[in-house]
Design a protein around this motif. Structure first.
Motif, PDB file in Angstrom:
ATOM      1  N   LYS A 191      17.950  12.261  -5.707  1.00 34.29           N
ATOM      2  CA  LYS A 191      16.611  11.739  -5.450  1.00 34.29           C
ATOM      3  C   LYS A 191      16.228  11.888  -3.998  1.00 34.29           C
ATOM      4  CE  LYS A 191      16.337   7.848  -8.627  1.00 34.29           C
ATOM      5  NZ  LYS A 191      15.592   8.589  -9.632  1.00 34.29           N
ATOM      6  N   SER A 209       1.803   7.273 -12.637  1.00 35.47           N
ATOM      7  CA  SER A 209       3.181   6.822 -12.597  1.00 35.47           C
ATOM      8  C   SER A 209       4.160   7.982 -12.477  1.00 35.47           C
ATOM      9  CB  SER A 209       3.428   5.987 -13.854  1.00 35.47           C
ATOM     10  OG  SER A 209       4.737   5.589 -13.903  1.00 35.47           O
ATOM     11  N   GLN A 210       3.903   9.040 -13.200  1.00 31.04           N
ATOM     12  CA  GLN A 210       4.791  10.191 -13.049  1.00 31.04           C
ATOM     13  C   GLN A 210       4.080  11.500 -13.292  1.00 31.04           C
ATOM     14  OE1 GLN A 210       6.106   7.774 -15.439  1.00 31.04           O
ATOM     15  NE2 GLN A 210       4.849   8.530 -17.108  1.00 31.04           N
ATOM     16  N   ARG A 248      14.447  14.301  -8.877  1.00 28.46           N
ATOM     17  CA  ARG A 248      13.309  13.374  -8.858  1.00 28.46           C
ATOM     18  C   ARG A 248      12.898  12.995  -7.441  1.00 28.46           C
ATOM     19  NH1 ARG A 248      14.445   9.413 -14.064  1.00 28.46           N
ATOM     20  NH2 ARG A 248      14.316  11.119 -15.575  1.00 28.46           N
ATOM     21  N   GLU A 263      11.629   0.620  -8.837  1.00 29.39           N
ATOM     22  CA  GLU A 263      11.485   2.054  -9.083  1.00 29.39           C
ATOM     23  C   GLU A 263      12.789   2.644  -9.635  1.00 29.39           C
ATOM     24  OE1 GLU A 263       8.793   3.800  -9.003  1.00 29.39           O
ATOM     25  OE2 GLU A 263       9.631   5.800  -9.208  1.00 29.39           O
ATOM     26  N   ILE A 264      13.885   2.225  -9.080  1.00 26.34           N
ATOM     27  CA  ILE A 264      15.155   2.852  -9.459  1.00 26.34           C
ATOM     28  C   ILE A 264      15.696   2.333 -10.789  1.00 26.34           C
ATOM     29  CG2 ILE A 264      17.572   3.131  -8.756  1.00 26.34           C
ATOM     30  CD1 ILE A 264      16.582   3.269  -5.878  1.00 26.34           C
ATOM     31  N   SER A 266      14.040   0.461 -13.326  1.00 34.16           N
ATOM     32  CA  SER A 266      13.245   0.290 -14.545  1.00 34.16           C
ATOM     33  C   SER A 266      12.829   1.670 -15.049  1.00 34.16           C
ATOM     34  CB  SER A 266      12.022  -0.580 -14.278  1.00 34.16           C
ATOM     35  OG  SER A 266      11.097   0.111 -13.480  1.00 34.16           O
ATOM     36  N   GLY A 271       6.041   3.226  -8.414  1.00 32.64           N
ATOM     37  CA  GLY A 271       5.251   4.173  -7.635  1.00 32.64           C
ATOM     38  C   GLY A 271       4.951   5.432  -8.428  1.00 32.64           C
TER      39      GLY A 271
HETATM   40  N1  ARG Z   1      14.226   4.388 -12.798  1.00 35.71           N
HETATM   41  C1  ARG Z   1      14.085   5.768 -13.102  1.00 35.71           C
HETATM   42  C2  ARG Z   1      14.506   6.612 -11.915  1.00 35.71           C
HETATM   43  O1  ARG Z   1      14.693   6.085 -10.855  1.00 35.71           O
HETATM   44  C3  ARG Z   1      12.695   6.093 -13.548  1.00 35.71           C
HETATM   45  C4  ARG Z   1      11.629   5.785 -12.532  1.00 35.71           C
HETATM   46  C5  ARG Z   1      10.277   6.082 -13.056  1.00 35.71           C
HETATM   47  N2  ARG Z   1       9.300   5.923 -12.044  1.00 35.71           N
HETATM   48  C6  ARG Z   1       7.996   6.178 -12.217  1.00 35.71           C
HETATM   49  N3  ARG Z   1       7.203   5.973 -11.173  1.00 35.71           N
HETATM   50  N4  ARG Z   1       7.563   6.633 -13.342  1.00 35.71           N
HETATM   51  O2  ARG Z   1      14.696   7.795 -12.032  1.00 35.71           O
END
Ligand code: ARG
Length: 431
Positions: A191, A209-210, A248, A263-264, A266, A271
């Motif tokens: 990441k 979101s993504q 990511r 973020e990490i 869930s 973000g």
């Molecule tokens: N928790 C997961 C990750 O860190 C998914 C995060 C999803 N974030 C988003 N902004 N859609 O890889």
């Protein structure tokens, strides 16, 4: 973050296992370093360390450079390391970087973390660009990977200032987004996280979101001129990282409490994430998914939105179900059941359901579109759905029209009459 339930730990577990021993490069803006939440952020970094996630901290300096310039009545020729850096500005950058690095070391020390400020960035002068001498602005030439890996292996957090060294006693000012990109590529980080002052980007006012790499490229093309330059830089650098092996990239507001951990750990994050690997998927349900489907439909069954089904009923027709997964976590389902009617194949879209935690993200619509596509492929002439409470959804999002009972296949008609649910009948022709 919404209230945490003990069951959320299951989701956290899958991430903590998946992220163990991985490298996360965090690029922290100087505005975050000087914010009130900074100490909390460092605490969160300790949480990551305790799960054996390896952290590299890159930091910016622009805010402090600006402040130091004001305090000393000098004018900085540039703040972010992307323009011309005059020798005076370089001095400010050195001072700002040392102070900020010290803050980081001090804060990490408070949570018992070991960290080291490094000189791992090898740079050369940016030179003359469009006829303008960039003076003390540098360009990253190389990253001392062996050095950083050594620190990481010993559990030490490398701290990387926005400065590059040329090996001949000269230091250059480099832009921290560029540094973070080079470092994350060189270390093959899992990441790259931009810890900045906003939770990423929006479209027509709603947060995105993504974004897949293609979506992010398209977004950038469309918004190149209306986004703040810092955001353009994060997106551009993030995209390059994703294309070069970083799975990511995240943009989060580091001044918000819990942003990093949310973020990490869930599924949905907080973000904007750009992803190069698999994140969401719709797949056919397998036998072992029956239990998950059963618990997914529990709430809508209780509120009579969905027809009750037993585990046995689900298992027997498991091949008709499709599952929506976010990072392998089952968060939605839908069924597609085939009938024949007057020699035509027609299908029922049934059991459409999205977990409460993942509502309002367009997942229901994706499942609906998927099933429609699937029904077309299977040669169905028409799709129908029965709904007691969500018919507006089918009409508005799915383009269904209201029909009547004569439009149901005989077998389904009999069941409909026996159920007494008096659902609305929704139809869609599949041309
Ligand atoms: N928790 C997961 C990750 O860190 C998914 C995060 C999803 N974030 C988003 N902004 N859609 O890889």
């Amino acid at each position: 973050m919404r209230d945490m339930k003990a069951a959320d730990l299951r989701g956290i577990l899958s991430y903590s296992i998946g992220f163990r021993d991985k490298i996360f490069v965090l690029n922290i803006d100087s505005a975050v370093l000087t914010s009130e939440n900074f100490r909390n952020l460092l605490l969160d970094i300790s949480v990551l360390r305790s799960l054996n996630i390896r952290i590299v901290l890159v930091h910016g300096a622009s805010c402090l450079i600006e402040k130091l310039a004001q305090d000393t009545n000098t004018t900085a020729s540039n703040l972010d390391g992307l323009g011309v850096t005059s020798p005076e500005t370089l001095q400010l950058a050195l001072l700002a970087s040392s102070r900020l690095a010290h803050e980081i070391l001090e804060g990490l020390n408070e949570t018992d973390q070991r960290a080291a400020v490094t000189n791992a960035i090898i740079a050369h002068p940016a030179g003359i660009i469009h006829g303008i001498d960039q003076q003390m602005t540098g360009k990253v030439e190389n990253v001392d990977v062996a050095f950083l890996e050594r620190l990481l292996a010993d559990g030490i957090i490398p701290v990387i200032p926005p400065l590059g060294f040329d090996g001949n006693g000269q230091t250059y000012r480099v832009n921290s987004d560029g540094v973070a990109l080079e470092v994350s590529e060189a270390l093959r980080a899992a990441k790259l996280m931009f810890v900045t002052t906003s939770n990423g980007v929006t479209e027509a006012g709603s947060p995105l979101s993504q974004l897949s790499v293609t979506e992010a490229e398209d977004y950038l093309k469309r918004h190149n001129t209306d986004l703040p330059p810092e955001m353009v830089s994060k997106l551009q650098h993030g995209l390059r990282a994703c294309k070069n092996g970083v799975a990511r990239v995240h943009i989060i507001d580091g001044r918000a409490d819990e942003a990093l951990l949310t973020e990490i750990f869930s599924n949905e994050g907080i973000g904007t994430m750009i992803y190069a690997n698999e994140y969401e998927a719709i797949r056919r349900a397998k036998k072992k998914d029956a239990g998950a489907i059963l618990s997914l439909i529990r709430t809508p069954v209780a509120t009579e939105e969905l027809v009750p089904r037993t585990r046995k009923e689900i298992s027997e027709r498991i091949g008709d179900f499709y599952i929506f997964e976010v990072d392998r976590n089952i968060v939605g389902c839908v069924g597609l059941r085939s009938y024949t009617m007057d020699a035509d194949k027609v299908a029922e879209l049934e059991c459409l359901c999205v977990a409460e935690s993942h509502e309002n993200q367009g997942i229901g619509r994706k499942l609906m579109t998927f099933v429609e596509q699937r029904a077309k492929e299977m040669g169905h002439k028409r799709l129908f759905a029965l709904s007691t409470q969500t018919f507006n959804y089918f009409v508005q999002k799915g383009g269904f029209k209201e029909g009547d009972i004569t439009m149901l296949p005989a077998e389904r008609k009999a069941k409909y009459e026996a159920s007494g649910r008096r659902s609305k009948i929704l139809l869609k022709d599949l041309a």
